[in-house]
Write a protein that holds these residues in place. Structure first.
Motif, PDB file in Angstrom:
ATOM      1  N   PHE A  70      23.795 118.120  31.155  1.00 33.34           N
ATOM      2  CA  PHE A  70      24.500 119.373  31.377  1.00 33.34           C
ATOM      3  C   PHE A  70      24.458 119.876  32.818  1.00 33.34           C
ATOM      4  O   PHE A  70      25.195 120.780  33.183  1.00 33.34           O
ATOM      5  CB  PHE A  70      23.951 120.470  30.457  1.00 33.34           C
ATOM      6  N   ALA A  71      23.569 119.337  33.646  1.00 32.31           N
ATOM      7  CA  ALA A  71      23.468 119.915  34.978  1.00 32.31           C
ATOM      8  C   ALA A  71      23.122 118.941  36.093  1.00 32.31           C
ATOM      9  O   ALA A  71      23.222 119.290  37.245  1.00 32.31           O
ATOM     10  CB  ALA A  71      22.421 121.022  34.972  1.00 32.31           C
ATOM     11  N   GLY A  72      22.708 117.728  35.784  1.00 33.95           N
ATOM     12  CA  GLY A  72      22.159 116.825  36.807  1.00 33.95           C
ATOM     13  C   GLY A  72      23.182 116.371  37.827  1.00 33.95           C
ATOM     14  O   GLY A  72      24.157 117.048  38.118  1.00 33.95           O
ATOM     15  N   THR A  80      33.171 123.186  35.054  1.00 32.57           N
ATOM     16  CA  THR A  80      31.946 122.456  34.756  1.00 32.57           C
ATOM     17  C   THR A  80      30.938 123.301  33.981  1.00 32.57           C
ATOM     18  O   THR A  80      29.873 122.810  33.646  1.00 32.57           O
ATOM     19  CB  THR A  80      31.262 121.961  36.043  1.00 32.57           C
ATOM     20  N   GLN A  81      31.283 124.546  33.698  1.00 31.28           N
ATOM     21  CA  GLN A  81      30.334 125.397  32.985  1.00 31.28           C
ATOM     22  C   GLN A  81      30.004 124.779  31.630  1.00 31.28           C
ATOM     23  O   GLN A  81      30.894 124.425  30.860  1.00 31.28           O
ATOM     24  CB  GLN A  81      30.963 126.778  32.767  1.00 31.28           C
ATOM     25  N   SER A  82      28.707 124.613  31.360  1.00 33.34           N
ATOM     26  CA  SER A  82      28.340 123.938  30.131  1.00 33.34           C
ATOM     27  C   SER A  82      28.469 124.898  28.952  1.00 33.34           C
ATOM     28  O   SER A  82      28.392 126.112  29.117  1.00 33.34           O
ATOM     29  CB  SER A  82      26.928 123.393  30.245  1.00 33.34           C
ATOM     30  N   PRO A  83      28.650 124.344  27.764  1.00 32.83           N
ATOM     31  CA  PRO A  83      28.806 125.174  26.569  1.00 32.83           C
ATOM     32  C   PRO A  83      27.518 125.939  26.247  1.00 32.83           C
ATOM     33  O   PRO A  83      26.485 125.700  26.873  1.00 32.83           O
ATOM     34  CB  PRO A  83      29.127 124.151  25.483  1.00 32.83           C
ATOM     35  N   PHE A  84      27.610 126.811  25.245  1.00 31.44           N
ATOM     36  CA  PHE A  84      26.478 127.669  24.920  1.00 31.44           C
ATOM     37  C   PHE A  84      25.212 126.858  24.613  1.00 31.44           C
ATOM     38  O   PHE A  84      24.139 127.159  25.137  1.00 31.44           O
ATOM     39  CB  PHE A  84      26.846 128.565  23.736  1.00 31.44           C
ATOM     40  N   HIS A  85      25.351 125.791  23.801  1.00 28.38           N
ATOM     41  CA  HIS A  85      24.142 125.021  23.472  1.00 28.38           C
ATOM     42  C   HIS A  85      23.603 124.316  24.714  1.00 28.38           C
ATOM     43  O   HIS A  85      22.397 124.136  24.864  1.00 28.38           O
ATOM     44  CB  HIS A  85      24.409 124.044  22.328  1.00 28.38           C
ATOM     45  N   GLN A 115      23.742 125.602  27.724  1.00 29.80           N
ATOM     46  CA  GLN A 115      23.027 126.659  28.435  1.00 29.80           C
ATOM     47  C   GLN A 115      21.650 126.898  27.828  1.00 29.80           C
ATOM     48  O   GLN A 115      20.670 127.121  28.544  1.00 29.80           O
ATOM     49  CB  GLN A 115      23.840 127.962  28.397  1.00 29.80           C
ATOM     50  N   LEU A 116      21.583 126.840  26.496  1.00 26.86           N
ATOM     51  CA  LEU A 116      20.285 127.030  25.836  1.00 26.86           C
ATOM     52  C   LEU A 116      19.329 125.910  26.228  1.00 26.86           C
ATOM     53  O   LEU A 116      18.155 126.160  26.525  1.00 26.86           O
ATOM     54  CB  LEU A 116      20.459 127.058  24.319  1.00 26.86           C
ATOM     55  N   LEU A 117      19.825 124.661  26.241  1.00 22.28           N
ATOM     56  CA  LEU A 117      18.964 123.536  26.602  1.00 22.28           C
ATOM     57  C   LEU A 117      18.503 123.647  28.057  1.00 22.28           C
ATOM     58  O   LEU A 117      17.347 123.360  28.376  1.00 22.28           O
ATOM     59  CB  LEU A 117      19.697 122.215  26.380  1.00 22.28           C
ATOM     60  N   LEU A 118      19.413 124.074  28.933  1.00 24.45           N
ATOM     61  CA  LEU A 118      19.033 124.259  30.338  1.00 24.45           C
ATOM     62  C   LEU A 118      18.017 125.385  30.473  1.00 24.45           C
ATOM     63  O   LEU A 118      17.082 125.319  31.272  1.00 24.45           O
ATOM     64  CB  LEU A 118      20.262 124.542  31.201  1.00 24.45           C
ATOM     65  N   GLY A 119      18.209 126.438  29.670  1.00 22.39           N
ATOM     66  CA  GLY A 119      17.239 127.537  29.640  1.00 22.39           C
ATOM     67  C   GLY A 119      15.873 127.014  29.228  1.00 22.39           C
ATOM     68  O   GLY A 119      14.842 127.392  29.789  1.00 22.39           O
ATOM     69  N   PHE A 120      15.871 126.105  28.260  1.00 22.79           N
ATOM     70  CA  PHE A 120      14.624 125.501  27.797  1.00 22.79           C
ATOM     71  C   PHE A 120      13.964 124.713  28.929  1.00 22.79           C
ATOM     72  O   PHE A 120      12.755 124.818  29.153  1.00 22.79           O
ATOM     73  CB  PHE A 120      14.933 124.589  26.605  1.00 22.79           C
ATOM     74  N   CYS A 121      14.789 123.921  29.652  1.00 20.11           N
ATOM     75  CA  CYS A 121      14.251 123.161  30.813  1.00 20.11           C
ATOM     76  C   CYS A 121      13.638 124.116  31.837  1.00 20.11           C
ATOM     77  O   CYS A 121      12.535 123.879  32.341  1.00 20.11           O
ATOM     78  CB  CYS A 121      15.354 122.369  31.502  1.00 20.11           C
ATOM     79  N   VAL A 130      19.461 129.415  36.000  1.00 19.27           N
ATOM     80  CA  VAL A 130      20.587 129.588  36.922  1.00 19.27           C
ATOM     81  C   VAL A 130      20.383 128.730  38.178  1.00 19.27           C
ATOM     82  O   VAL A 130      21.313 128.110  38.683  1.00 19.27           O
ATOM     83  CB  VAL A 130      20.727 131.082  37.284  1.00 19.27           C
ATOM     84  N   LEU A 131      19.126 128.676  38.649  1.00 17.71           N
ATOM     85  CA  LEU A 131      18.866 127.969  39.909  1.00 17.71           C
ATOM     86  C   LEU A 131      18.923 126.454  39.775  1.00 17.71           C
ATOM     87  O   LEU A 131      19.241 125.773  40.751  1.00 17.71           O
ATOM     88  CB  LEU A 131      17.491 128.374  40.448  1.00 17.71           C
ATOM     89  N   ILE A 132      18.598 125.923  38.592  1.00 13.93           N
ATOM     90  CA  ILE A 132      18.528 124.462  38.516  1.00 13.93           C
ATOM     91  C   ILE A 132      19.865 123.828  38.182  1.00 13.93           C
ATOM     92  O   ILE A 132      19.967 122.618  38.028  1.00 13.93           O
ATOM     93  CB  ILE A 132      17.464 123.981  37.481  1.00 13.93           C
ATOM     94  N   GLN A 133      20.924 124.616  38.026  1.00 12.26           N
ATOM     95  CA  GLN A 133      22.215 123.940  37.752  1.00 12.26           C
ATOM     96  C   GLN A 133      23.265 124.189  38.814  1.00 12.26           C
ATOM     97  O   GLN A 133      23.106 124.992  39.695  1.00 12.26           O
ATOM     98  CB  GLN A 133      22.749 124.333  36.395  1.00 12.26           C
TER      99      GLN A 133
END
Lengths: 131, 291
Positions: free
Chosen positions: B65-67, B160-165, B167-173, B288-291
């Motif tokens: 989702f963000a790499g 490129t904005q990732s879907p809600f799930h 975003q949740l996974l990135l939040g988890f990271c 927010v910062l890691i993506q």
């Protein structure tokens, strides 16, 4: 994403890094799995070895080597070394080790006023915590 | 017509260099913390294995989702994640050796335990570093349009904005990346043991407030395109979801570091809320910062 006209292929160096990484990760997983399946368990088994004393500025220093042969780590290991002179007089020394992980060896020293060479020296674990 | 060509060597070296920098940057507190070294030999193998798999899962999620090449589930992501794990293992081993935490006489279980615990954060840090620390992204080089750069950037963000799930996974990271540095310390247990229920409730309120400020009220860099709307229901939903993710990440980390062993439910909950504050920072600002 795949519709992009340019799709870069990995070069040999990246494949090399990947291969090494894969071997490392699989080796790590393999070791942990083997450790889980063999399911060795049991309380800490602490072995104490005393080495010959040496004289340092007025007292005798006895090196102590402690090994945990069990499958669990021990915390706050409290050791007591007793020196029993021929006259029947006793002298005690204590030392504490913060951690003694399973399979590990730690070194410490205890000191005595009397010469251990002319006495009987014994050591034991007074107690330890189980984490 | 797709044209296949190998990536130049200097580019891949640069990528690994950023990975090394990111890995160290995010994990230095962990590498210099006693409780982490101890947990290397106190944590049993099954838990270490679970931690390793969790890390790999997080790497997959981040890379998906963000790499470096977001938006694909291709084999590239699986391969990149293994590489980052490998980089984490080598880097942890090297730093632990130089710091004198592992020697040639250290028993194998202790060595591997320490390496696995450190690798969890080093690998995620490496992944973030590779993707985020580059001076100039390749895709930005390509679209060097003289006019409306901000517009195209915004459009790209929206695309490129990732879907809600996602975003949740990135939040988890983000939550894991931030909270992992605090989770193994004794301080969490101490604060939780001494905190009254009122204090814990205040901490919960503060966590939610911080989340709201970062995501909605501070013009935080890059936050705007990631949130879905400004009406109340969306806002409450977004912040609550982030906090739930933060609490789950906290609980998993505390369990991993053995902080739940033999504790009562009240103490576990207290510790989770105490660490949840840190994790919430990770799940909002970190995300927010890691993506």
């Amino acid at each position: 994403m795949n519709s992009e006209p340019q799709r870069e292929q990995k070069n040999w160096f990246e494949w090399l890094v990947f291969a090494i990484s894969l071997v490392l990760v699989l080796a790590l997983v393999g070791y942990l799995c083997r450790d889980i399946w063999t399911a060795r368990s049991g309380p800490p088994d602490i072995e104490i070895t005393l080495s010959p004393a040496s004289k340092r500025s007025g007292h005798y220093v006895v090196p102590v080597t402690v090994t945990n042969r069990g499958y669990e780590s021990a915390e706050a290991v409290h050791l007591e070394v007793t020196l029993k002179k021929k006259s029947g007089e006793e002298e005690r020394a204590e030392v504490e080790l913060q951690f003694l992980p399973r399979g590990s060896t730690r070194r410490a020293v205890v000191t005595f006023e009397s010469d251990p060479a002319e006495a009987e020296v014994s050591a034991r674990v007074l107690g330890h915590r189980r984490p | 017509m797709p044209s296949f060509h190998s990536r130049p060597l200097h580019e891949s070296l640069e990528e690994y260099g950023r990975g090394i920098a990111g890995g160290l940057l995010f994990s230095l507190p962990l590498l210099y913390t006693m409780e982490v070294w101890w947990s290397g030999f106190l944590i049993e193998s099954s838990r270490l294995l679970a931690g390793l798999f969790l890390t790999y899962g997080l790497l997959l999620a981040y890379n998906r989702f963000a790499g470096m090449r977001p938006g694909t589930w291709a084999a590239d992501i699986l391969i990149d994640s293994v590489e980052e794990l490998g980089l984490g293992i080598v880097l942890s081993a090297l730093v632990l050796f130089v710091l004198g935490r592992i020697t040639f006489e250290t028993p194998s279980h202790e060595v591997l335990g320490k390496i696995v615990v450190e690798t969890m954060v080093v690998a995620i840090g490496a992944s973030v570093g590779t993707a985020q620390l580059g001076a100039k992204q390749a895709k930005e080089e390509e679209e060097d349009s003289p006019s409306g750069e901000a517009e195209s950037r915004e459009k790209e963000d929206a695309e490129t904005q990732s879907p809600f799930h996602g975003q949740l996974l990135l939040g988890f990271c983000g939550a894991v990346l931030f909270a992992a540095n605090i989770a193994p310390t004794e301080e969490v247990v101490l604060i939780a043991a001494e905190a009254s229920p009122g204090r814990l409730l205040a901490l919960t309120g503060l966590s939610l407030l911080i989340g709201a400020i970062i995501l909605y009220y501070s013009g935080f860099i890059g936050a705007q395109p990631l949130i879905r709307g400004n009406d109340w229901s969306e806002m409450v939903m977004e912040i609550t979801a982030s906090y739930v993710i933060a609490l789950i990440a906290s609980a998993i980390l505390l369990w991993f570091f053995g902080r739940f062993d033999g504790e009562s439910f009240t103490t576990m909950l207290g510790q989770t809320v105490v660490l949840g504050f840190v994790a919430m920072l990770g799940a909002s600002a970190g995300r927010v910062l890691i993506q």
